[in-house]
Design an enzyme around this catalytic site. Structure first.
Site, PDB file in Angstrom:
ATOM      1  N   GLU A 109      12.573   6.714  -5.791  1.00 32.60           N
ATOM      2  CA  GLU A 109      11.722   7.729  -5.171  1.00 32.60           C
ATOM      3  C   GLU A 109      11.884   9.098  -5.818  1.00 32.60           C
ATOM      4  O   GLU A 109      10.958   9.915  -5.779  1.00 32.60           O
ATOM      5  CB  GLU A 109      12.044   7.838  -3.675  1.00 32.60           C
ATOM      6  CG  GLU A 109      11.891   6.553  -2.888  1.00 32.60           C
ATOM      7  CD  GLU A 109      10.445   6.102  -2.759  1.00 32.60           C
ATOM      8  OE1 GLU A 109       9.533   6.878  -3.110  1.00 32.60           O
ATOM      9  OE2 GLU A 109      10.230   4.963  -2.314  1.00 32.60           O
ATOM     10  N   TYR A 114      -4.538   4.492  -5.967  1.00 37.67           N
ATOM     11  CA  TYR A 114      -4.675   4.176  -7.383  1.00 37.67           C
ATOM     12  C   TYR A 114      -5.931   3.335  -7.628  1.00 37.67           C
ATOM     13  O   TYR A 114      -6.594   3.476  -8.661  1.00 37.67           O
ATOM     14  CB  TYR A 114      -3.431   3.443  -7.886  1.00 37.67           C
ATOM     15  CG  TYR A 114      -2.148   4.203  -7.658  1.00 37.67           C
ATOM     16  CD1 TYR A 114      -2.067   5.570  -7.923  1.00 37.67           C
ATOM     17  CD2 TYR A 114      -1.008   3.576  -7.166  1.00 37.67           C
ATOM     18  CE1 TYR A 114      -0.888   6.277  -7.695  1.00 37.67           C
ATOM     19  CE2 TYR A 114       0.168   4.271  -6.937  1.00 37.67           C
ATOM     20  CZ  TYR A 114       0.218   5.611  -7.199  1.00 37.67           C
ATOM     21  OH  TYR A 114       1.372   6.313  -6.973  1.00 37.67           O
ATOM     22  N   HIS A 126      -0.721   4.288  -1.123  1.00 38.79           N
ATOM     23  CA  HIS A 126      -0.724   4.806  -2.487  1.00 38.79           C
ATOM     24  C   HIS A 126      -1.395   3.801  -3.423  1.00 38.79           C
ATOM     25  O   HIS A 126      -2.138   4.192  -4.340  1.00 38.79           O
ATOM     26  CB  HIS A 126       0.704   5.084  -2.961  1.00 38.79           C
ATOM     27  CG  HIS A 126       1.403   6.137  -2.162  1.00 38.79           C
ATOM     28  ND1 HIS A 126       2.747   6.409  -2.296  1.00 38.79           N
ATOM     29  CD2 HIS A 126       0.946   6.986  -1.207  1.00 38.79           C
ATOM     30  CE1 HIS A 126       3.081   7.378  -1.462  1.00 38.79           C
ATOM     31  NE2 HIS A 126       2.003   7.741  -0.801  1.00 38.79           N
TER      32      HIS A 126
END
Length: 339
Positions: free
Chosen positions: A183, A125, A121
């Site tokens: 999360e 980004y 992830h």
């Protein structure tokens, strides 16, 4: 409590004696003999959902970004900076503070896979930032320089710090709840903000990237919820009234923090969002998370922006991402009733 032993050939622990934490496993990851079937199901789902950030086309976003309103551009930059921080924190937190105390090898495997996905992830980004910014440091350093963002990040980091150090059973359980909150709540104002841009026909590549990321986050959420529910069966003595009140206080603080963050990044200038809608949305998510681990809802509110659920889903899947109820979630097929 000491960290688990990775090499433990003298272990006499049977499969039935295996525990989420506090067990005495020999440390071997044997996918043919597992106590927690839900962990194997999650592993298969994570594996089937493998994806790579460069698969997402960002050319259109590079053009769209130049024509975002100042409010939209500010929101996009702040969201990216916040997401970068959280996934960076979680990549290390899982391996440094959680996995060393989990004594079920199949869960260790899932946590290792999750840590990889969190790093992936971060790579996502980077692809987004590089596509839209000539000075990537401006966005990467925002988490240090923006006072509101730093306040949020500092609180999240302090929660993890307070749950580390000298470890006991109660601390590990609360750490599982803290990760469920991370999360299941702290990403979602940012996700919804990116989807709002996509809903208006802007930054479609970014929206697609967030869909992939959120699909991973659902499995991460399920991982911690199943860990909590398994501990509830193995160690009901830990689930005292005092622990429940502590957990509820953690959720309330998280709701306040995330709702405040959502209002800060949108500033009443993003179509479809008001401060009240954002707060109700986060409260709704908190209720679903509490119910998933055996507690009654705290807020009793309805979903104020159900369009977000549809926008987050993949066209070839029937998915309610925000509740984690998945019928056909992976690139393959899996029955989530097993969870």
């Amino acid at each position: 409590m000491e960290r688990k032993t990775n090499y433990n050939p003298d272990s006499k622990e049977s499969l039935n004696d295996r525990r989420v934490f506090g067990g005495n496993s020999d440390g071997m990851i044997n996918f043919t003999r597992m106590k927690y079937q839900w962990a194997l199901n999650l592993w298969d789902t994570m594996e089937a959902n493998t994806w790579f950030p460069r698969e997402v086309q960002m050319t259109g976003d590079a053009k769209d970004y130049k024509f975002l309103t100042p409010a939209e551009k500010r929101m996009y930059d702040l969201v990216l900076s916040q997401l970068i921080f959280m996934d960076s924190l979680q990549t290390n937190n899982l391996m440094d503070n959680i996995n060393p105390y989990i004594t079920a090898p199949e869960i260790n495997a899932c946590l290792a896979r999750q840590s990889y996905e969190e790093a992936n992830h971060s790579k996502s980004y980077a692809v987004m930032v590089e596509s839209i910014s000539d000075n990537t440091d401006l966005i990467y350093d925002m988490w240090k320089n923006d006072a509101k963002l730093r306040e949020k990040n500092t609180y999240i980091a302090e929660v993890y710090k307070n749950l580390s150090g000298e470890i006991d059973d109660r601390k590990i359980l609360l750490a599982l709840f803290a990760n469920q909150i991370l999360e299941g709540l702290y990403f979602y104002a940012g996700f919804a903000a990116i989807y709002a841009l996509g809903k208006s026909g802007k930054m479609l590549g970014s929206s697609q990237m967030i869909r992939f990321i959120q699909r991973d986050e659902v499995t991460h959420l399920l991982l911690f919820q199943n860990m909590i529910n398994s501990v509830r069966k193995e160690r009901p003595d830990l689930f005292t009234d005092e622990v429940e009140q502590t957990v509820r206080a953690m959720f309330k603080k998280a709701v306040d923090l995330e709702a405040s963050w959502g209002a800060y990044i949108t500033q009443g200038q993003i179509l479809g969002f008001t401060d009240g809608i954002i707060r109700q949305y986060i409260e709704y998510l908190a209720d679903r998370r509490l119910e998933a681990v055996g507690y009654k809802p705290e807020y009793g509110v309805k979903h104020p922006i159900p369009w977000v659920d549809g926008y987050a889903s993949f066209n070839d899947q029937r998915t309610n991402f925000f509740e984690g109820n998945v019928v056909n979630y992976s690139k393959g097929s899996i029955d989530f009733d097993d969870f």
